[in-house]
Write an enzyme that holds these catalytic residues in place. Sequence first.
Site, PDB file in Angstrom:
ATOM      1  N   ASN A 180      -7.455 -38.051  26.465  1.00  0.00           N
ATOM      2  CA  ASN A 180      -6.205 -38.064  26.779  1.00  0.00           C
ATOM      3  C   ASN A 180      -5.712 -39.488  27.408  1.00  0.00           C
ATOM      4  O   ASN A 180      -4.471 -39.537  27.724  1.00  0.00           O
ATOM      5  CB  ASN A 180      -6.453 -37.006  28.176  1.00  0.00           C
ATOM      6  CG  ASN A 180      -6.718 -35.794  27.827  1.00  0.00           C
ATOM      7  OD1 ASN A 180      -6.700 -35.375  26.727  1.00  0.00           O
ATOM      8  ND2 ASN A 180      -7.220 -34.819  29.072  1.00  0.00           N
ATOM      9  N   SER A 195      19.877 -34.452 -16.774  1.00  0.00           N
ATOM     10  CA  SER A 195      19.874 -33.103 -17.206  1.00  0.00           C
ATOM     11  C   SER A 195      18.854 -32.746 -18.385  1.00  0.00           C
ATOM     12  O   SER A 195      18.793 -33.729 -19.223  1.00  0.00           O
ATOM     13  CB  SER A 195      21.201 -32.590 -17.406  1.00  0.00           C
ATOM     14  OG  SER A 195      21.148 -31.323 -18.020  1.00  0.00           O
ATOM     15  N   LYS A 254      24.260 -37.069 -18.940  1.00  0.00           N
ATOM     16  CA  LYS A 254      24.377 -36.887 -17.691  1.00  0.00           C
ATOM     17  C   LYS A 254      23.584 -37.561 -16.799  1.00  0.00           C
ATOM     18  O   LYS A 254      22.321 -37.573 -16.918  1.00  0.00           O
ATOM     19  CB  LYS A 254      24.401 -35.344 -17.161  1.00  0.00           C
ATOM     20  CG  LYS A 254      24.821 -34.957 -15.743  1.00  0.00           C
ATOM     21  CD  LYS A 254      24.667 -33.685 -15.640  1.00  0.00           C
ATOM     22  CE  LYS A 254      25.291 -33.026 -14.297  1.00  0.00           C
ATOM     23  NZ  LYS A 254      24.604 -33.531 -13.203  1.00  0.00           N
TER      24      LYS A 254
END
Length: 477
Positions: A140, A316, A322
């Site tokens: 902790n 693409s 593209k």
Amino acid sequence: MSTRQEHDLLGTREVPADAYYGLHTLRAAENFRVSRHQVHPELIKALATVKEAAARANLDLGYLPREKGEAIIAACQEVARGELAGQFFLDAFQGGAGTSTNMNVNEVIANRALEILGLPRGDYTTIHPNDHVNLHQSTNDVYPTAMRIAAIRLLLPLAEELARLQEALQEKEAAFAGILKIGRTEFQDAVPVTLGQEFGAYAQAVARDRWRLYKVEERLRQVNLGGTATGTGLNAPLKYIYLVNDYLRRLTGLGLARAENMIDGTQNMDVFVEVSGLMKAAAVTMHKIAGDLRFLSAGPRGGPAEINLPPRQAGSSIMPGKVNPVIPEMVNQVAMQVMANDMVIAMAASQGHLELNAFAPLIAHALLESLEMLAAAARIFRTECISGITANAGRCREVLEQSPVLVTALLPYLGYEKATEVVLEAEASDRSIREILLEKGFLTQDELESILTPAAMTKPGTLKPVNRRQQDPEARN
């Protein structure tokens, strides 16, 4: 496969003989098989550094014999350098407020220290994960301290990457300063701006994000190391508490300081919410810029096509030629993940109860992931996109002069009625504003050229209005 026996409060189990990890790690690996996300390596390195600081303090104060202490320190240094990384494979999503990760580090360091001493792994009567490696510590105080160290180590590179991104945007601001184009509000044509002004605004937004993140590092420097289980410091000698923080500051080179209220540092994780919130703001800025670049580059025939993004890959599997805006799209997705992580961090931090937050592992995972991803995204955005952007100056001018809003900049020279007349005729005839103005004789070519300049159209005020009363007989009557 040869094994060794280890035991804990639940019983005895077989552990691989050549493993540096021990039984606690083995049980955690079995209990938390929920994702493919492992504990972040920077957290492991930070934990090892905390363990070294503790070992040095305990050695100086006589709580560890020199031979054992030096072996532990050597093992800590190896782990902090990223060695033995294969021994840290626990899932990032784990119960216990980080105890499993802390014990994983304790066990690996203990067994490596035993090996350094020439002893077999698992000989915990000589060096024990809890009694020696974890001496005067608790998960902790160790785990939140390591979270802060890891966060600082990733935060500073992020701030530096944002500074470089800002510089790249400023370079484009200067390069595009003379390119006049249509401004847009709500995706509709608005008054003119320069392309450089658009990039200058991006740079200014990134500058704010960079500065905020750079400054918030100060808030991460307050650590609760020495507070042990709840921040009270139970079982940690006072001299150790001061000395371990001194060593940690020296080992990390960071301006770390013991929190004035270590119970607060143990209970509350709002500092991570603050850091995450500023990261979210930076992610929002990058998301906005990336979205704008996708829009401004859309085309090449069916969109604005005012800028060209550097092509990075074929876009693409079916449409030849593209090319997609893949880098801005990646930035958009990283930004979305950072925003989602911010919500996770806020929810986890709000669920701390009483003296501890059990969800610290989730906060650590989301925070460190965001820090690392956003820095990488900023770097790639700069090197693979921003730096290679070019402008289509002719297209910018064409779109501007075809837009009716160009007349807004001419109001001081035409008056509202004539400006309205020009707009209506341009829309009805599908001709440019410039063409209608010249045809009607409202302005001359020279007058238009003096008015339709970046300096005249994108700064406060106007040029000296044309005195049409001296040229129009009806106006003098």
